[in-house]
Scaffold this motif. Structure first.
Motif, PDB file in Angstrom:
ATOM      1  N   ILE A  52      27.791   8.297 -13.603  1.00  0.00           N
ATOM      2  CA  ILE A  52      27.365   7.337 -14.784  1.00  0.00           C
ATOM      3  C   ILE A  52      26.417   6.335 -14.696  1.00  0.00           C
ATOM      4  O   ILE A  52      25.387   6.206 -15.403  1.00  0.00           O
ATOM      5  N   GLU A  53      26.640   5.462 -13.762  1.00  0.00           N
ATOM      6  CA  GLU A  53      25.849   4.509 -13.341  1.00  0.00           C
ATOM      7  C   GLU A  53      24.133   4.978 -12.972  1.00  0.00           C
ATOM      8  O   GLU A  53      23.390   4.127 -13.690  1.00  0.00           O
ATOM      9  N   ILE A  66      22.801   6.119 -16.522  1.00  0.00           N
ATOM     10  CA  ILE A  66      22.291   4.871 -17.600  1.00  0.00           C
ATOM     11  C   ILE A  66      21.104   4.349 -17.130  1.00  0.00           C
ATOM     12  O   ILE A  66      20.375   3.987 -17.991  1.00  0.00           O
ATOM     13  N   ARG A  67      20.975   4.377 -15.870  1.00  0.00           N
ATOM     14  CA  ARG A  67      19.666   3.735 -15.270  1.00  0.00           C
ATOM     15  C   ARG A  67      18.686   4.394 -15.585  1.00  0.00           C
ATOM     16  O   ARG A  67      17.419   4.262 -16.043  1.00  0.00           O
ATOM     17  N   PRO A 110      18.706   4.594 -20.616  1.00  0.00           N
ATOM     18  CA  PRO A 110      19.289   3.428 -21.021  1.00  0.00           C
ATOM     19  C   PRO A 110      19.626   3.531 -22.391  1.00  0.00           C
ATOM     20  O   PRO A 110      20.424   2.701 -23.032  1.00  0.00           O
ATOM     21  N   LEU A 126      21.119   5.985 -24.013  1.00  0.00           N
ATOM     22  CA  LEU A 126      22.403   6.647 -24.123  1.00  0.00           C
ATOM     23  C   LEU A 126      23.327   6.381 -24.827  1.00  0.00           C
ATOM     24  O   LEU A 126      23.551   5.164 -24.649  1.00  0.00           O
ATOM     25  N   ASP A 127      23.873   6.624 -26.077  1.00  0.00           N
ATOM     26  CA  ASP A 127      24.557   6.160 -26.914  1.00  0.00           C
ATOM     27  C   ASP A 127      25.847   7.098 -27.495  1.00  0.00           C
ATOM     28  O   ASP A 127      26.370   6.904 -28.497  1.00  0.00           O
ATOM     29  N   LEU A 186      30.915   3.903 -19.327  1.00  0.00           N
ATOM     30  CA  LEU A 186      30.363   3.993 -20.484  1.00  0.00           C
ATOM     31  C   LEU A 186      30.513   3.109 -21.750  1.00  0.00           C
ATOM     32  O   LEU A 186      29.673   2.605 -22.468  1.00  0.00           O
ATOM     33  N   HIS A 230      28.621  -0.243 -21.275  1.00  0.00           N
ATOM     34  CA  HIS A 230      27.055   0.163 -21.501  1.00  0.00           C
ATOM     35  C   HIS A 230      26.916   0.119 -23.215  1.00  0.00           C
ATOM     36  O   HIS A 230      26.098  -0.384 -23.468  1.00  0.00           O
TER      37      HIS A 230
END
Length: 233
Positions: free
Chosen positions: A64-65, A68-69, A72, A74-75, A115, A118
């Motif tokens: 997941i990390e 996200i990188r 970014p 992603l929602d 998440l 984030h």
């Protein structure tokens, strides 16, 4: 509006249909799979697919990390990974209980935990999880004890996310279907009334709507998709 959406269990019967629906709507789809990859046809229309053991917390967190990188924006996350096994109270030992909790709850928890942080930083986010009828209709859980208990944790988790995320633009929804119409379920229950079962395409449509601009206004944590008999044609 195009969104970036994570889908777990993407190579399963339901997952493949959801991935296809979301990609066709123009969304960026990041597919998390187990040991089986999505088909070449689907691989052409998704943004990224990653095999990961979602029952492993450190592996899930690292995955997941990295996502996200790379993405970014992603929602949204559609958490479909899971599994089913029969068993009444007498037959449900520690091993079966642990297995079902890992398959149906921890695979969601290990994705949601990183998440959610984030989404809070982003100021928005949606989780869609899969529940099960025995988890909310306890009379149907008698021979599905571990499964029902694990799915009840999913329903409770969605409520907690909604409480924590209410001022941060974050929601969690749980779709609770009747038996899903898949080849495996038809093989396992050949004498069942398939017309009462929910097609994967129907669940995909529901998920697509919840993630739409209109659907994001909804604040209903549980959506029941059952109790309607339709033609099997």
């Amino acid at each position: 509006m195009s969104r970036t959406i994570l889908v777990t269990g993407a190579s399963g019967n339901l997952g493949k249909d959801v991935v296809r629906h979301l990609a066709t709507e123009g969304h960026q789809v990041i597919a998390l799979t187990g040991s089986h990859k999505v088909s070449k046809e689907l691989d052409k229309i998704i943004s990224f697919q990653i095999p990961v053991d979602l029952g492993n917390q450190s592996e899930s967190a690292k995955t997941i990390e990295n996502i996200i990188r790379l993405y970014p924006q992603l929602d949204a996350a559609v958490l479909l990974a899971g599994g089913f096994e029969m068993g009444n109270i007498k037959d449900t030992d520690e091993s079966l209980l642990d297995k079902q909790i890992t398959l149906n709850f921890k695979t969601a928890w290990f994705v949601i935990q990183p998440l959610l942080t984030h989404f809070k930083e982003l100021g928005r986010g949606q989780f869609i999880l899969m529940g099960a009828k025995p988890a909310i209709n306890l009379s149907e859980s008698v021979n599905k004890v571990a499964y029902a208990l694990s799915k009840s944790l999913v329903v409770s988790l969605a409520e907690i996310i909604n409480a924590e995320g209410k001022d941060a633009g974050i929601t969690a929804s749980v779709i609770v279907p009747e038996v899903i119409d898949t080849p495996q379920n038809r093989k396992d229950m050949p004498d069942a009334d398939f017309a009462r079962w929910v097609k994967t395409s129907t669940i995909s449509d529901i998920i697509t709507f919840i993630l739409s601009d209109a659907g994001r206004w909804l604040r209903q944590p549980v959506y029941k998709a059952y109790n309607r008999k339709v033609s099997s044609e």
